[in-house]
Structures are given as structure tokens and as C-alpha cells.
Design a protein around this motif. Structure first.
Motif, PDB file in Angstrom:
ATOM      1  N   VAL A  22      12.481   8.967  32.976  1.00  0.00           N
ATOM      2  CA  VAL A  22      13.112   9.974  32.109  1.00  0.00           C
ATOM      3  C   VAL A  22      14.256   9.338  31.318  1.00  0.00           C
ATOM      4  N   LYS A  23      15.016   8.472  31.942  1.00  0.00           N
ATOM      5  CA  LYS A  23      16.077   7.743  31.216  1.00  0.00           C
ATOM      6  C   LYS A  23      15.479   6.889  30.104  1.00  0.00           C
ATOM      7  N   SER A  24      14.335   6.261  30.369  1.00  0.00           N
ATOM      8  CA  SER A  24      13.691   5.410  29.355  1.00  0.00           C
ATOM      9  C   SER A  24      13.218   6.227  28.158  1.00  0.00           C
ATOM     10  N   LEU A  25      13.044   7.535  28.351  1.00  0.00           N
ATOM     11  CA  LEU A  25      12.653   8.416  27.247  1.00  0.00           C
ATOM     12  C   LEU A  25      13.861   8.897  26.444  1.00  0.00           C
ATOM     13  N   GLY A  26      15.059   8.486  26.868  1.00  0.00           N
ATOM     14  CA  GLY A  26      16.269   8.820  26.119  1.00  0.00           C
ATOM     15  C   GLY A  26      17.076   9.979  26.670  1.00  0.00           C
ATOM     16  N   TYR A  27      16.763  10.450  27.849  1.00  0.00           N
ATOM     17  CA  TYR A  27      17.479  11.568  28.455  1.00  0.00           C
ATOM     18  C   TYR A  27      18.573  11.061  29.384  1.00  0.00           C
ATOM     19  N   GLU A  28      19.596  11.864  29.534  1.00  0.00           N
ATOM     20  CA  GLU A  28      20.641  11.616  30.518  1.00  0.00           C
ATOM     21  C   GLU A  28      20.204  12.299  31.812  1.00  0.00           C
ATOM     22  N   VAL A  29      20.391  11.650  32.954  1.00  0.00           N
ATOM     23  CA  VAL A  29      19.950  12.222  34.224  1.00  0.00           C
ATOM     24  C   VAL A  29      21.084  12.221  35.239  1.00  0.00           C
ATOM     25  N   TYR A  30      20.985  13.153  36.171  1.00  0.00           N
ATOM     26  CA  TYR A  30      21.921  13.206  37.294  1.00  0.00           C
ATOM     27  C   TYR A  30      21.149  13.582  38.548  1.00  0.00           C
ATOM     28  N   ASP A  31      21.457  12.916  39.657  1.00  0.00           N
ATOM     29  CA  ASP A  31      20.779  13.137  40.922  1.00  0.00           C
ATOM     30  C   ASP A  31      21.637  13.994  41.843  1.00  0.00           C
ATOM     31  N   PHE A  32      21.172  15.209  42.128  1.00  0.00           N
ATOM     32  CA  PHE A  32      21.866  16.122  43.022  1.00  0.00           C
ATOM     33  C   PHE A  32      21.506  15.878  44.486  1.00  0.00           C
ATOM     34  N   GLY A  33      20.716  14.855  44.763  1.00  0.00           N
ATOM     35  CA  GLY A  33      20.367  14.519  46.137  1.00  0.00           C
ATOM     36  C   GLY A  33      18.964  14.978  46.466  1.00  0.00           C
ATOM     37  N   THR A  34      18.565  14.654  47.606  1.00  0.00           N
ATOM     38  CA  THR A  34      19.153  13.880  48.659  1.00  0.00           C
ATOM     39  C   THR A  34      19.121  12.404  48.294  1.00  0.00           C
ATOM     40  N   LYS A  35      19.987  11.662  48.940  1.00  0.00           N
ATOM     41  CA  LYS A  35      20.040  10.229  48.685  1.00  0.00           C
ATOM     42  C   LYS A  35      19.787   9.461  49.978  1.00  0.00           C
ATOM     43  N   SER A  36      19.238  10.162  50.964  1.00  0.00           N
ATOM     44  CA  SER A  36      18.998   9.592  52.285  1.00  0.00           C
ATOM     45  C   SER A  36      17.585   9.930  52.745  1.00  0.00           C
ATOM     46  N   ASN A  37      16.999   9.049  53.529  1.00  0.00           N
ATOM     47  CA  ASN A  37      15.679   9.309  54.115  1.00  0.00           C
ATOM     48  C   ASN A  37      15.746  10.248  55.314  1.00  0.00           C
ATOM     49  N   GLU A  38      16.954  10.613  55.710  1.00  0.00           N
ATOM     50  CA  GLU A  38      17.128  11.518  56.841  1.00  0.00           C
ATOM     51  C   GLU A  38      16.545  12.893  56.497  1.00  0.00           C
ATOM     52  N   ARG A  39      15.846  13.488  57.447  1.00  0.00           N
ATOM     53  CA  ARG A  39      15.216  14.798  57.234  1.00  0.00           C
ATOM     54  C   ARG A  39      16.262  15.802  56.724  1.00  0.00           C
ATOM     55  N   THR A  40      15.876  16.550  55.703  1.00  0.00           N
ATOM     56  CA  THR A  40      16.758  17.552  55.111  1.00  0.00           C
ATOM     57  C   THR A  40      15.922  18.726  54.628  1.00  0.00           C
ATOM     58  N   ASP A  41      16.564  19.765  54.183  1.00  0.00           N
ATOM     59  CA  ASP A  41      15.867  20.979  53.758  1.00  0.00           C
ATOM     60  C   ASP A  41      15.793  21.078  52.236  1.00  0.00           C
ATOM     61  N   TYR A  42      14.581  21.285  51.720  1.00  0.00           N
ATOM     62  CA  TYR A  42      14.369  21.374  50.273  1.00  0.00           C
ATOM     63  C   TYR A  42      15.147  22.500  49.599  1.00  0.00           C
TER      64      TYR A  42
END
Length: 171
Positions: A22-42
Motif C-alpha cells: 500500500v505504501k508503494s502505491l503512494g498511500y500513508e499507512v499506520y499500524d494499530f497492531g497487533t505487533k506481536s505473535n502472542e495470541r490476541t483478540d481480533y
């Protein structure tokens, strides 16, 4: 244009690939998480992305879980969000053109990286066409607001002539 991203632990492996694309298409992106492989809730990340889009901080959102279903349900609980789960390019394109979707969901267990890129590209490039679809989007908003009167007014505002089902055959 700014795109909010979110995933649970199952979508984590695919998310960086799609964010870079998506960045390569010219968009700005932000990651709200998760940033861990630990089990989490969608729902945590569906809500975060949904709120970021609904309050106008981000133009659109992309969310990823195992199937895309759970995280899309979470995003759709945020007022003003029209999230769709797509596993094909045609549905992604028409979800924007007809339903003015503002969050795209897909499953990392359902689509691979290359198909996910094609789905995202079709979704991002499609534009809402309004017209006869506007009333339907307004009906969705009336349902969301539990505004029965507005829904009834919209529902009865136009009679169908039976031809509209054939209008989009060129797509």
C-alpha cells in the motif's frame, strides 16, 4: 490518503507485506497492531481501525484476521463503518463502488499475499458511484442509528422499475 491497518496475531504475518504494498502505491499507512505473535483478540484491532476511520483521522482501513469475518464484524460495530470481507477482486471493487465501504477485511488463512495485493489494489482504486446506491447507503445509516422513520422514508422513496439489476453488466 491515509490508511489504518490492524490485525490479530493470525493476520500479523501478512500485514507487513500488505502495508508495504500500500505504501508503494503512494498511500500513508499506520499500524494499530497487533505487533506481536502472542495470541490476541481480533475485536481490539477491528475497533481501533474502525474508530480511526470513523472519526476521520484515517481515510480508509484494512484489517486482517484468520478469515476476515471476525475482525470485519468488530469494525462494523463502530458507527459509520461499512466494512466488507473480500476474497476476490470483483467483490472488493463493487463494495467500494456500490456500498461505499471504508474498511476492507480479508483472511490470512483464506488469501495469500499476491491475491491480497490484487484485492487491495482493486478496492483502493474503485470509487463510490453514488446514484441509485446512495439511498441504500443511507438506509444502512438509518439502520445503524435505529432511525425507523428515516428507514421507512428511504425504503418508500423510489419504486423499482425492474431494469436496475441489469445496469452493471459492463463491470
Amino acid at each position: 490518503m491515509k490508511i489504518a491497518f490492524g490485525s490479530d496475531h493470525v493476520g500479523l504475518e501478512l500485514k507487513p507485506t500488505i502495508m508495504e504494498y500500500v505504501k508503494s502505491l503512494g498511500y500513508e499507512v499506520y499500524d494499530f497492531g497487533t505487533k506481536s505473535n502472542e495470541r490476541t483478540d481480533y475485536p481490539i484491532y477491528g475497533q481501533k481501525v474502525g474508530k480511526a476511520v470513523a472519526n476521520g483521522d484515517y481515510d480508509l482501513g484494512i484489517v486482517i484476521c484468520g478469515t476476515g469475518v471476525g475482525i470485519s464484524l468488530a469494525a462494523n460495530k463502530v458507527k459509520g463503518i461499512r466494512a466488507c470481507v473480500c476474497s476476490d477482486c470483483y467483490s472488493a471493487k463493487l463494495s467500494r463502488m456500490h456500498n461505499n465501504t471504508n474498511v476492507l477485511a480479508f483472511g490470512s488463512r483464506v488469501v495469500g499475499p499476491e491475491l491480497a495485493k490484487m484485492i487491495v489494489k482493486n478496492w483502493l482504486e474503485a470509487k463510490y458511484i453514488g446514484g441509485r446506491h446512495e439511498r441504500r447507503v443511507e438506509e444502512l445509516a438509518a439502520i445503524e442509528s435505529d432511525n425507523e422513520q428515516k428507514f421507512d422514508e428511504l425504503e418508500h422513496s423510489k419504486e423499482f422499475d425492474g431494469k436496475e439489476q441489469f445496469e452493471d453488466q459492463s463491470l
